[in-house]
Design an enzyme around this catalytic site. Structure first.
Site, PDB file in Angstrom:
ATOM      1  N   GLU A 120       0.885  -1.173   0.000  1.00 34.57           N
ATOM      2  CA  GLU A 120       0.000   0.000   0.000  1.00 34.57           C
ATOM      3  C   GLU A 120       0.910   1.206   0.000  1.00 34.57           C
ATOM      4  O   GLU A 120       1.662   1.409   0.949  1.00 34.57           O
ATOM      5  CB  GLU A 120      -0.878  -0.005   1.254  1.00 34.57           C
ATOM      6  CG  GLU A 120      -1.876  -1.130   1.306  1.00 34.57           C
ATOM      7  CD  GLU A 120      -2.820  -1.140   0.118  1.00 34.57           C
ATOM      8  OE1 GLU A 120      -3.195  -0.060  -0.365  1.00 34.57           O
ATOM      9  OE2 GLU A 120      -3.167  -2.239  -0.341  1.00 34.57           O
TER      10      GLU A 120
ATOM     11  N   CYS B  23      -1.747   8.989   3.629  1.00 31.98           N
ATOM     12  CA  CYS B  23      -1.811   8.481   2.258  1.00 31.98           C
ATOM     13  C   CYS B  23      -3.087   8.952   1.574  1.00 31.98           C
ATOM     14  O   CYS B  23      -3.209   8.853   0.355  1.00 31.98           O
ATOM     15  CB  CYS B  23      -1.739   6.958   2.264  1.00 31.98           C
ATOM     16  SG  CYS B  23      -2.925   6.226   3.378  1.00 31.98           S
TER      17      CYS B  23
HETATM   18  P1  NAP Z   1       9.089   4.094   3.432  1.00 29.05           P
HETATM   19  O1  NAP Z   1      10.263   5.002   3.498  1.00 29.05           O
HETATM   20  O2  NAP Z   1       8.809   3.439   2.138  1.00 29.05           O
HETATM   21  O3  NAP Z   1       9.312   3.010   4.595  1.00 29.05           O
HETATM   22  C1  NAP Z   1       8.398   1.964   4.892  1.00 29.05           C
HETATM   23  C2  NAP Z   1       9.182   0.734   5.330  1.00 29.05           C
HETATM   24  O4  NAP Z   1       9.760   0.117   4.197  1.00 29.05           O
HETATM   25  C3  NAP Z   1      10.320   1.020   6.263  1.00 29.05           C
HETATM   26  O5  NAP Z   1      10.385  -0.004   7.240  1.00 29.05           O
HETATM   27  C4  NAP Z   1      11.528   0.985   5.354  1.00 29.05           C
HETATM   28  O6  NAP Z   1      12.719   0.492   5.924  1.00 29.05           O
HETATM   29  C5  NAP Z   1      11.148  -0.065   4.355  1.00 29.05           C
HETATM   30  N1  NAP Z   1      11.803   0.162   3.068  1.00 29.05           N
HETATM   31  C6  NAP Z   1      11.660   1.241   2.255  1.00 29.05           C
HETATM   32  N2  NAP Z   1      12.404   1.084   1.146  1.00 29.05           N
HETATM   33  C7  NAP Z   1      13.030  -0.112   1.254  1.00 29.05           C
HETATM   34  C8  NAP Z   1      13.934  -0.837   0.419  1.00 29.05           C
HETATM   35  N3  NAP Z   1      14.338  -0.359  -0.739  1.00 29.05           N
HETATM   36  N4  NAP Z   1      14.366  -2.039   0.871  1.00 29.05           N
HETATM   37  C9  NAP Z   1      13.954  -2.537   2.065  1.00 29.05           C
HETATM   38  N5  NAP Z   1      13.119  -1.883   2.884  1.00 29.05           N
HETATM   39  C10 NAP Z   1      12.645  -0.696   2.492  1.00 29.05           C
HETATM   40  O7  NAP Z   1       7.747   4.879   3.795  1.00 29.05           O
HETATM   41  P2  NAP Z   1       7.436   5.765   5.083  1.00 29.05           P
HETATM   42  O8  NAP Z   1       8.129   7.071   4.990  1.00 29.05           O
HETATM   43  O9  NAP Z   1       7.622   4.986   6.297  1.00 29.05           O
HETATM   44  O10 NAP Z   1       5.863   6.034   4.945  1.00 29.05           O
HETATM   45  C11 NAP Z   1       5.331   7.121   4.233  1.00 29.05           C
HETATM   46  C12 NAP Z   1       4.674   6.646   2.942  1.00 29.05           C
HETATM   47  O11 NAP Z   1       3.701   5.653   3.235  1.00 29.05           O
HETATM   48  C13 NAP Z   1       3.915   7.730   2.194  1.00 29.05           C
HETATM   49  O12 NAP Z   1       4.221   7.638   0.833  1.00 29.05           O
HETATM   50  C14 NAP Z   1       2.448   7.400   2.445  1.00 29.05           C
HETATM   51  O13 NAP Z   1       1.575   7.875   1.458  1.00 29.05           O
HETATM   52  C15 NAP Z   1       2.512   5.910   2.499  1.00 29.05           C
HETATM   53  N6  NAP Z   1       1.380   5.327   3.225  1.00 29.05           N
HETATM   54  C16 NAP Z   1       0.486   4.570   2.544  1.00 29.05           C
HETATM   55  C17 NAP Z   1      -0.621   4.050   3.188  1.00 29.05           C
HETATM   56  C18 NAP Z   1      -1.635   3.233   2.442  1.00 29.05           C
HETATM   57  O14 NAP Z   1      -2.453   2.607   3.080  1.00 29.05           O
HETATM   58  N7  NAP Z   1      -1.616   3.220   1.141  1.00 29.05           N
HETATM   59  C19 NAP Z   1      -0.799   4.267   4.567  1.00 29.05           C
HETATM   60  C20 NAP Z   1       0.155   5.025   5.245  1.00 29.05           C
HETATM   61  C21 NAP Z   1       1.237   5.537   4.546  1.00 29.05           C
HETATM   62  P3  NAP Z   1      13.580   1.376   6.908  1.00 29.05           P
HETATM   63  O15 NAP Z   1      12.659   1.476   8.037  1.00 29.05           O
HETATM   64  O16 NAP Z   1      14.755   0.537   7.219  1.00 29.05           O
HETATM   65  O17 NAP Z   1      13.833   2.675   6.285  1.00 29.05           O
END
Ligand code: NAP
Length: 522
Positions: A267, A304
């Site tokens: 998501e 989001c």
């Molecule tokens: P993020 O930077 O993508 O991180 C989410 C998780 O994924 C973290 O644990 C991160 O690891 C891991 N991760 C990210 N890239 C990775 C990679 N290349 N390899 C391995 N692990 C990876 O996102 P965020 O800043 O936490 O959250 C904000 C985003 O979430 C926004 O874009 C928002 O719109 C979206 N969101 C979507 C929803 C929905 O339901 N659609 C709900 C809430 C938020 P690390 O922790 O080690 O960095």
């Protein structure tokens, strides 16, 4: 968290740490690290956690729905028992107010209890029975029955912006446990303390309800290697991810490259288009300005479902609307982002877009003075330029929105037609005006997961009819939802049983139907 300064990983019901790498979380309001060292999991600990989950998968999946429901309900009780310590830790790690923390805790508890009820009801098994026809000509028909079975160990990645509802004991974890999939959580480093506390509540519930010890593990890390090892691990059978498009896509691609590719239910971000009809502006301009400015600012735009694109027909009323919306945002106090890295990402994404010659900034606040605060921004672009530049559809995670001024309905229709996938699409209109342009709904419903009439996109109800997911890049599989009762269906797959004696069939498929399920019988 009082009296504790070292935090390990939870594996087989024990807090362990065999590595030496530690990290801290960060208080964005005080602008300083929070004391307390979190031990990163080691590659060996990853293997231990996944092996334990795989070893105990059959035992866990064979438990009755009642037993798994007891487990989920006990998790809710233990999270409640964490009391103010959980709320304080959440607020320290995010800078978000206690009211938000309590609201999110309430939603998390509600989800756990909802999925407990689903585990008890067992409808997710969708039993289907085709009775044999031994005397069918020219060939007899065998007895064939089909039901859903859990996939196996699931890895959950939570998002920074929902430390409770989309994280450790959030919707992904609760729905996977409900159907009998063991869960390994890769904690989010920005709220490792909140996550640790919630994990300790899950472990306590696991012990109290005598669950197999491998059904839940919690691993810390602050770089990508642990998450990537988990996704590549051959015993992991599915991934639940909430986060950025970049992160979700990276993990999706990694899972697809495995010898045995596995599903990744990611998501991701969304810009949630809002279309405003002139007839609605004429009636409710002030109300729309109020609702949209609140929605853009909610949680410093770190949702989001934040409205990132607002479309309208470029007439005098529209010009007056966007002047007023810009001014309403200018008059709001700036707010803090959850973490300095999110502030940095917001400012980078924003300046990349606002430097574009086709975009005009409408807000006068250019910089926020307090630590980790960001300046809310409203910009505008002409419909034709929006259509020609896909970059304007990139999510700027924070209080940022673009007004798209279309010269006529044809241009607006074309702009909606070139939208990428989104979680939501809102239409602000009168019933009469929308009925005359209903083709817009036809178009929008194929670009989003939820079509909204006269409401802003922020606010996601947890219920059976909620669809939270949408065409890519909103999610990697638009057929499923991350929120609501159907979230369970991501973690199961159909299996047929042919020519089995009644007594050896899974209970859900037996004709005596002791579980009282709705069976489709032919
Ligand atoms: P993020 O930077 O993508 O991180 C989410 C998780 O994924 C973290 O644990 C991160 O690891 C891991 N991760 C990210 N890239 C990775 C990679 N290349 N390899 C391995 N692990 C990876 O996102 P965020 O800043 O936490 O959250 C904000 C985003 O979430 C926004 O874009 C928002 O719109 C979206 N969101 C979507 C929803 C929905 O339901 N659609 C709900 C809430 C938020 P690390 O922790 O080690 O960095």
């Amino acid at each position: 968290m009082k009296d504790k300064n070292n935090f390990g990983n939870w594996i087989l019901g024990q807090e362990v740490h065999s590595g030496n790498n530690t990290f801290n979380t960060f208080n964005p309001i005080l602008d300083r690290p929070i004391s307390g060292d979190y031990y990163e999991a080691t590659p060996e600990e990853v293997n231990q956690a996944v092996d334990a989950a795989a070893n105990q998968f059959y035992e866990f999946s064979n438990l009755s729905g009642d037993r798994r429901a007891e487990f989920l309900e006990a998790i809710a009780v233990e999270i409640e028992a964490l009391g103010d310590n959980l709320i304080q830790t959440y607020c320290d790690e995010t800078g978000l107010p206690a009211g938000r923390a309590k609201g999110e805790r309430g939603r998390t508890l509600g989800q756990l209890r909802l999925f407990a009820a689903e585990a008890r009801r067992g409808a997710w098994q969708m039993p289907s029975v085709d009775l044999s026809i031994p005397d069918r000509s020219p060939l007899p028909k065998s007895d064939i029955r089909k039901m859903m079975l859990p996939l196996g160990p699931v890895v959950v990645f939570g998002a920074s912006n929902f430390p409770l509802a989309y994280s450790t004991a959030g919707g992904d974890t609760a729905s996977a446990l409900a159907v009998g999939c063991p869960v390994i959580v890769k904690s989010h480093p920005m709220h490792a303390g909140t996550s640790f506390l919630v994990a300790s509540a899950i472990i306590k519930a696991m012990q109290d309800t005598k669950m197999p010890k491998g059904v839940f593990a919690h691993l810390n890390s602050m770089d990508y290697s642990i998450g990537q090892q988990l996704v590549k691990h051959p015993k992991v059978k599915a991934i639940g991810f909430t986060g950025s498009e970049r992160g979700g896509r990276a993990l999706f691609d990694l899972a697809a490259q495995r010898d045995e590719p596995i599903p990744v239910f990611a998501e991701m971000g969304s810009v949630n288009p809002v279309v405003i009809f002139p007839e609605k502006l004429e009636l409710d301009l002030d109300q729309l300005v109020g609702e949209l400015s609140d929605s853009i600012m909610l949680g410093t735009g770190q949702f989001c479902t934040s409205p990132g694109l607002i479309f309208g027909i470029d007439d005098d009323l529209w010009k007056s609307f966007f002047t007023q919306l810009g001014s309403a945002l200018d008059h709001r106090a700036t707010q803090s982002m959850i973490h300095p890295s999110l502030k940095k990402a917001y400012n980078q994404m924003k300046s990349k877009l606002t430097q574009h010659p086709d975009l005009t900034s409408l807000c006068t606040i250019s910089e926020a003075k307090r630590p980790n605060h960001v300046a809310q921004t409203l910009a505008s672009v002409k419909g034709v330029d929006f259509i020609n530049n896909p970059d304007f559809q990139n999510e700027v995670f924070g209080p940022f929105a673009i007004l798209v001024s279309c010269k006529d309905w044809e241009e607006l229709d074309c702009a909606i037609g070139c939208l990428r996938g989104n979680l939501t699409g809102s239409i602000m209109a009168t019933e009469d005006s929308l009925s005359k342009r209903f083709s817009l709904v036809d178009k929008l419903q194929h670009r989003v997961g939820r079509v909204i009439f006269n409401q802003v996109p922020t606010g996601v109800e947890v219920c059976a009819s909620m669809q939270h997911g949408g065409p890519y890049p909103a999610s990697t599989d638009s057929r499923f939802t991350a929120v609501g009762n159907d979230a369970l269906l991501r973690w199961v797959r159909p299996v047929s049983f042919q020519n089995f004696p009644e007594s050896l069939l899974p209970e859900a498929l037996q004709s005596k139907n002791t579980l009282c399920l709705i069976q489709r019988i032919k």
